[in-house]
Each structure stands twice: as structure tokens, then as C-alpha cells.
Design an enzyme around this catalytic site. Structure first.
Site, short mmCIF file in Angstrom:
data_model
loop_
_atom_site.label_atom_id
_atom_site.label_comp_id
_atom_site.label_asym_id
_atom_site.label_seq_id
_atom_site.Cartn_x
_atom_site.Cartn_y
_atom_site.Cartn_z
CB VAL A 83 41.42 89.40 26.30
CG1 VAL A 83 40.08 88.68 26.50
CG2 VAL A 83 42.33 88.56 25.41
CD GLU A 174 66.66 90.82 42.96
OE1 GLU A 174 65.96 91.06 41.97
OE2 GLU A 174 67.11 89.69 43.23
#
Lengths: 425, 425
Positions: A83, A174
Site C-alpha cells: 500500500v 532467545e
């Protein structure tokens, strides 16, 4: 854009992340026409992106075709498009594949990496917000290992094996843990021609503790776990510059590194065309009311990471994680139907299901409202929740099998350089 | 290149395909030093590459890290490198990462796509010999579907949905069948905004029948199966030119197509530096004797697809498939030890285990020496043989699960455009 005309009101959803797909699911086969637009043809399960970077999973485990999600939604169309602009007057959006009118527009474009204006870091560091970026990190890590095995230049070898991760949020924590497992389990077996001790992993966090949005208990435990895995955790440390070779920080810490992974912050992906006084906050979130309506509009909404909804409980907005996006997507689906039927809307109220992060095998931290825990059981809970949150039975099985295999064998099987990453420096 | 000096004779293997890895396995922990060199860090299981192209499998299912294969071979080193030249005098090879001396050199570099000198076809067609190429085909197919959904130009939509596969060998036949399954099962569900009947699949073969290296029974059955799936099979047809838009053939057949997949032939990947009168045949295979020694050399060998060993049974050389490569790799391992120990070498004798090809669910053809069959049982045998031939338990399980899932659900789950393919035209 070739969307059939319909007498039903048209809801255009921009973005197939957690917010977008949950909204689309809620509107499935309801009395609206839905057009889901995304730049990619798949939904990305971002919480496990770090496992793609660290060779534990392949993209198909964490990516899910958007068309497959909506295949039974007879009222829904998908378009692969970007967009470019919103025209609020004519109620149309402009995209790279044409113009589309809307009755309701939902902006769920999420966030991208925030370099805080530092062009050099933007050029030379590795972001990890998208699947191709995660694959680039995977390739670079493995290419560094190969290059380290052949160089006679000790300093260069050290720089190749020095992995610096910036940002001690869940992503950074992580990833640092997963890269430490490569050092501890893969290097000694696969790279007998390298000394695993030459490999270093640094996790740099600007605030006084890692996982700053979680409890102090979680931060302390996560730091302990990371140190046990051999990660150098440096809090109160932020990177001032990186030229592809040398990392400069606000402290005396300086080092040579060929790999700087940037997980230090995000900023919204707003769409051009909305007007209003200070509509966006400093990290490009749209200010929305309790119904996710963008300030000044009744038929334009923003959801999830790109929405700033200031409430009594969350004066700075909700955390930019999956749960608020999912919950807002579901509620907006119901509210849109109410809006069309002229019924009163329901205000959003975030149900905090807790937060968690994993550091490595048997090591995770979980914060629930009244209960905080860490270690093996937390790790087990982390795995279960993430498995269940994946879209699709197939992906759950594939991830579950890979986890079992990797756990039993101390392995990460996807250590493939499919598309080599071409470094700039 | 940083390979430790050793008192043992050094065997340098160039290429980690079927021949190279089976040779390396046979030499594991024997009294030689082995250096395995490849441009990629993984072995590719080429027979299933077409399933990556058609979104049925992810690369990690069919690619296996070369370092993992040799991790228990204490005498073996891997180097990610490209060989540029052989100096037979000094017994050295030059690579992009340095020079390496050898006592024995084994060329197992396999083949690449043969465009028979047509530059335009080379520029605009899609080859499928490598994992990234297979991923490009996957992306392009899915991009074409997306583009077809938005265009109003009927002729262009037809060209986008017209898939032309050139070459009716096993690769072409299997890929045509897999793409037909996308048409039959994925398009109607995922792309309700497209008419699946607009999609056409052509398989063009220059000889009078598909699978020309198999029995006439197999050819006939395969053609029947393909037609049942809706593939247009055109034999005695070869492509004269393709400019990215229009396919010209030797017959009156002409058509617009945005996707030409070129599986019409292969040619060897020879290495510079070997001298001798007509050492290479017209498809760049090294002439070797019954011990795989390259004509004129005693310590330089060629294996598998790149070796032309003319025997009474195979006057034109062995078929360029996995089995001769595997068997030659294993035998050469034993012969090298004999050569070093001064014992007489054993001549290669190919044990033909038969050949097979699959066309789609429940449809395959199998040629054994005394028995030829087709259909469901053949398909079952095809699956079993291919599963067992995969390297590594993990890959077998992942592929098996994906096949079961895809079979039950008529699905192909990896339909992801991870890296969009950028067309030239």
C-alpha cells in the site's frame, strides 16, 4: 485490482500479521467483503524467527500461506501488494497493483527494525524482523564458521567468531541462547578444525537488565541462564557505532566483530495519507481510541504493534507482542459487525496472559500475573504455548518433530547456506 | 587452505554429490587424509529437487550439511571452495581460497544444465539443478498465480498460467506431474479468484517418447498418467527459441508463456588443467578406465555423472543417475586403499537396480531387470526407495511426514514466496 463488486461493505485489512489474520478469521463468511493485503504471501510467526536464524527450523515451519488461512472464507480475497497511499476523502487506497476503495480500512502493518537514525548501523548490521533476514543471519553465521576455518589471521578469526547481539529483549535473549548452543554443540562436532573457545557471544542491553519488560526475577534468571551458556551479558551498554568491523559502545567496551545482529528496537510501518495533529507517536504508532479507531477517523483503524491505545492500565500503550494484536483483531471483527448494524461498540480491554522467553534447552522464564517461575518447567510451558500458537496442524507437527530431534541430538539440522549472504564490508 | 600436514597420502575429493560422499564414507577413518571440497556446504538429494520447485518440500528436507556427513570421520576435512585449476605436475589444485596439494585427486563435480548453446533460452528459462534454482521456480509459479489474479489482460493471464517444461526425462515428467497437482488441488482452493481451467502445463520432449531411457511400457504408462492429470505431452518436439514471452518449437506449436522450465539436458562441470587428446566427450564427461582413472593419469579420477566409462554393457557410458555415482564412489574408496597398499585394483561393474519415475499421487512407473510395473504399487515402491535413499534419519522423517500430510490433504504446504524471483523480461 480485480476485486468483484459487492453490495456488502468492504473491509480492507493491510497486513497479515497476528492482528490482520485474527481480524480476517473473525470476519469469515460474515456480511462484509474482506480484502486482505500483504507484501508477502505468508503469515510469519515472529516469536520463532530466531530459530530460523540459528538453523533450528526452516521457513515453512514458521511461515503459513495467507491464502491457505482464508481458503474457506468465501467473502475474503487476498492480494499480494504494497500500500502506497490512503485517500481518506474518496475512501481509496493506492497500491503497487492498483487502486482499491474501502468502506473500512484497517492498518495492521506492524513494525520494522529501528536503527534510531544511525545509518552506519543500518548499513552494516543484520536485522531480524523478516524471514529472508533470518535466513541471511543463518547464512552469515555458517559462512563465518567456514571462513574462520581457513584463515591464518588470528585477529580476523576472532572477529569472524565474535557474534554481537544488540538488544536484550526476548528476541535478543532467545537468539543469544540459540547461538550459544551452536557454539556448545555444533562447533565441536562439525568444525573440529576450529577451536570452539575462540567463539564469543555478546548480548548488549541499554537498560540495567535484560528482558526489561519482564519481572526482575525473570531478568535475573535469564541472565544467569545466558551466562551458564557462555554468553557475555553487558547491561547499561548501547552501541554507538559499527562500521562492519569494529563495535563502539557507550562504555570502554570495544571489539572487532564481523557480525552485529540488531534487535534493539522497532518502529511502526505507517501508511501515507492520514492527516491529523501528531497522529503518530515517536515510534510511529497511530493514536487510537478504545475501539482502535485512528484519532479523527471513524472508519480507519490501527491494530496491534502499530496502534497506540493509551488506557489507565497501559498509559504508554500495550506491549508490542502477539497477544494485544490477536485480541484487538478479534474484538475489531466483532465491533465492525456492530458498527454496520448500528449497535454500540465494545471497548478493548487487554487480558494479559503473561510473558515468557526461552534461553536454551531446559531454560526459560515465565511471568504470570501472580506467579513467576524459571527453568525446566518454564521451558516446557514456553514450548507448549508456542506450539499451540502456531498456525496449522502441519506446522505444529513439523516444529514439534524438529524440536524433539534437536533436543535429543543436541543438533540444529538446517545449517545450510542456501543463498550466501554478501557482506558489504 | 589450512589443512594440517599429515604423513598419510592425501585424497582430495571435489564435489559432495552422491559419488563424493560415498567415496568419503568409504575412506572414513582409513589410512588416508581426505579433503572434501564443495561450492556449497550441503549435499543435494537431486531426485527430489522437483518437490522443492512445486512447494511440496522445504530445502532442509533434501539438503544435508556435508560437515554433518563427515563429523565422525577423524581423517576428513571439509572446505567450502570452488576449484579453479589443477596442476598435474606439482600435484596441486588452485581454489578461490588457496592452493592445496594432493596425492590423489577425485573429480566428482557432476553436471549443470545444458542449453546447447542457445543464449536466449539460457537467459530466459528456469533451470532446476540446484536448490536455489528450485526455490526460484517455486517463487515464480506462486508469483504468476498472484499476478494472474489481478490482471484484466486475458492473453497475459493465459501466458502467466501456461507452464512449459522442456525435457521428458524423469525430472521433466515428475515436475510436470507435480505442477499439475497444483492446478488440480491448490488453485481451486487457494485461488478462487482464478479459473483453474486457464492453467495449462506442457511437457515437450525431443525424442518420440517421454522417459526415453526407460522401457516403452514405462513411457506409455507415464504419458497416460500425465494426460490423466491434464498435462499436454508433446513428443518429437523441441524448443527452438524462447525470448521470455514466446516459445518457438520445431513444429507448428507456438505459444505465449511466462515460464519455461528447462530440463532438457546436462553437461559436465569439468575442471581446468587436465591435458590429453579429446579427454572430454561432447557432454563434457572425462574418459575414464574401469578404475575411474582419467585417461592418461593414474592418480586423478572422475566419478559419476562426469565420468565416461565405456564398457561392453554400456558403450555410451553409464546413465547419469545416482546409482552409478554411488557404486563408483564406494568402489574407488576400496581401490584407493588397494592402490596405496600396492594390491591389484578391482574393475567397476555396474549393478543396475532398475529405474523409476513418479508422476503424481498413486502414479509411478518402475523398470526392473525382469519386471516392469506401473500404478499404485510402483508409486509406493518409488516412495520407499527415495525415502531410504535420503541421507539422515531426520530428513527421512520430515519428508515422510510431509508426504503423508500432502497425500491426505491434497496439499503442498511450502507455497511461500520467501525471496521473490525477479524476471528479466
Amino acid at each position: 485490482m480485480n476485486i468483484p463488486q459487492s453490495s456488502l461493505p468492504r473491509v480492507v485489512i493491510v497486513g497479515g500479521g497476528f492482528a490482520g489474520i485474527n481480524l480476517a478469521k473473525t470476519l469469515a463468511n460474515k456480511k462484509v467483503q474482506v480484502v486482505l493485503i500483504d507484501k508477502r504471501n505468508y503469515h510469519t510467526f515472529q516469536p520463532l524467527l530466531y530459530q530460523v536464524s540459528s538453523a533450528g527450523l526452516e521457513p515453512d515451519s514458521i511461515a503459513y500461506p495467507l491464502r491457505k488461512i482464508i481458503k474457506k472464507h468465501k467473502n475474503t480475497f487476498f492480494r499480494l501488494a504494497e500500500v502506497e497511499n490512503i485517500d481518506t476523502e474518496s475512501q481509496e487506497i493506492t497500491t503497487n497493483i492498483g487502486i482499491l476503495s474501502f468502506d473500512f480500512l484497517v492498518i495492521a502493518t506492524g513494525t520494522k527494525t529501528n536503527y534510531f537514525g544511525n545509518k552506519s548501523i543500518e548499513t552494516y548490521s543484520m536485522p531480524m524482523k523478516k524471514v529472508p533476514q533470518a535466513l541471511n543471519i543463518r547464512s552469515l553465521i555458517l559462512q563465518n564458521f567456514e571462513e574462520a576455518a581457513i584463515t591464518n589471521d588470528k585477529a580476523f578469526r576472532k572477529a569472524l567468531l565474535n557474534f554481537v547481539i544488540v538488544g536484550g529483549g526476548p528476541t535478543g535473549v532467545e537468539l543469544a541462547g540459540a547461538i550459544a548452543e551452536l557454539k556448545n554443540h555444533i562447533l565441536p562436532r562439525d568444525y573440529r578444525d576450529l577451536n570452539a573457545n575462540d567463539m564469543e557471544i555478546y548480548l548488549l542491553e541499554g537498560s540495567p537488565r535484560v528482558l526489561p519488560t519482564m519481572s526482575e526475577h525473570a531478568s535475573k534468571k535469564a541472565e544467569q541462564f545466558l551466562k551458564k551458556l557462555g554468553v557475555h551479558v553487558k547491561c547499561d551498554t548501547f552501541v554507538k557505532d559499527y562500521d562492519g568491523k569494529k563495535v563502539l559502545t557507550n562504555s570502554s567496551l570495544e571489539m572487532e566483530s564481523e557480525t552485529l545482529i540488531w534487535a534493539a528496537g522497532v518502529t511502526g510501518n505507517p501508511v501515507k495519507g492520514l492527516h491529523g495533529k501528531s497522529l503518530l507517536d515517536r515510534i510511529n504508532r497511530y493514536k487510537v481510541n478504545a475501539f482502535n479507531q485512528v484519532e479523527g477517523y471513524t472508519n480507519i483503524f490501527a491494530l496491534g504493534d502499530i496502534a497506540l491505545m493509551q488506557t489507565e492500565d497501559y498509559p504508554k500503550g500495550h506491549p508490542q507482542v502477539a497477544q494485544p494484536a490477536i485480541q484487538q483483531g478479534e474484538l475489531l471483527g466483532k465491533n465492525l459487525i456492530k458498527l454496520i448494524e448500528g449497535k454500540p461498540l465494545k471497548k478493548f480491554k487487554y487480558r494479559d496472559k503473561g510473558s515468557m522467553a526461552t534461553v536454551g534447552r531446559n531454560k526459560a522464564v515465565v511471568d504470570l500475573k501472580h506467579y513467576k517461575f524459571a527453568g525446566f518447567f518454564a521451558w516446557f510451558v514456553w514450548m507448549f504455548i508456542h506450539l499451540m500458537a502456531l498456525v496449522g496442524f502441519r506446522n505444529r507437527v513439523v516444529v514439534f518433530f524438529n524440536w524433539c530431534y534437536n533436543y535429543i541430538n543436541f543438533d540444529k539440522a538446517a545449517r545450510l547456506i542456501i543463498r550466501p549472504f554478501h557482506k558489504l564490508n
